[in-house]
Design an enzyme around this catalytic site. Sequence first.
Site, PDB file in Angstrom:
ATOM      1  N   GLY A 163       0.810  -1.209   0.000  1.00 34.99           N
ATOM      2  CA  GLY A 163       0.000   0.000   0.000  1.00 34.99           C
ATOM      3  C   GLY A 163       0.844   1.259   0.000  1.00 34.99           C
ATOM      4  N   ASP A 196      10.082   6.288   8.117  1.00 36.69           N
ATOM      5  CA  ASP A 196       9.775   5.899   9.488  1.00 36.69           C
ATOM      6  C   ASP A 196       8.698   6.853   9.982  1.00 36.69           C
ATOM      7  OD1 ASP A 196      10.473   3.968  11.570  1.00 36.69           O
ATOM      8  OD2 ASP A 196      10.921   5.732  12.762  1.00 36.69           O
TER       9      ASP A 196
END
Length: 210
Positions: A10, A59
């Site tokens: 995704g 991140d």
Amino acid sequence: MLQYVTTNEGKVREARDYMACEQFDFDYTEIQSDDLGAIAAHGAREAYREADEPILVDDAGLFVDVLDGFPGPYSSYVEDTLGIERVQELVAHEENRRAAFRCVLAYCDGKEFAASPDPVDRDDRALAAAGDEDDESDSGLPVKLFSGTVRGRIVPPRGEGGFGYDPIFEHEGTTMAEMAVDEKNAISHRGRALAKFGEWYHERQAARTE
């Protein structure tokens, strides 16, 4: 070809709205740090050494104001061990339930970067954080960082979509889990970071072909 380091397809589909890229499934060392940029930069250096191609690492985390930013960079671990309902319960009776999703993208292609508003990580703080100050295997590689933030508040879980903390994060009256994919991507922390990176990356590619 730009390699996006992730196991989440995704994320790659979202990234392709901004630039051409391929998924690179690589398990880089995720250091322990309170700084998203340090974690992503270390991962980008390590992945670049492995792939020898331009690398993009991200991140991200949920930062809750009243919890002094917890769970932050430890969001994935907290989700797996405590669960998102427990995080919601920690702030359920607090007046201040404000929070933010934050994402940092780290790009490394082994080359230097021209000056721009977005920071460059040059000192691999990850080595010091890991206790390997004498290991210079990943040092010396500049990494360009791009950040994105979306603010909201913590609420009881609502919605069936999304993943992670989406059901308990409300932005302008709607949880991320209640949003359609395109609606979420348009305002998400990762989408905002990708938009910055995509614009910069296309300019960098164009400059190289001139």
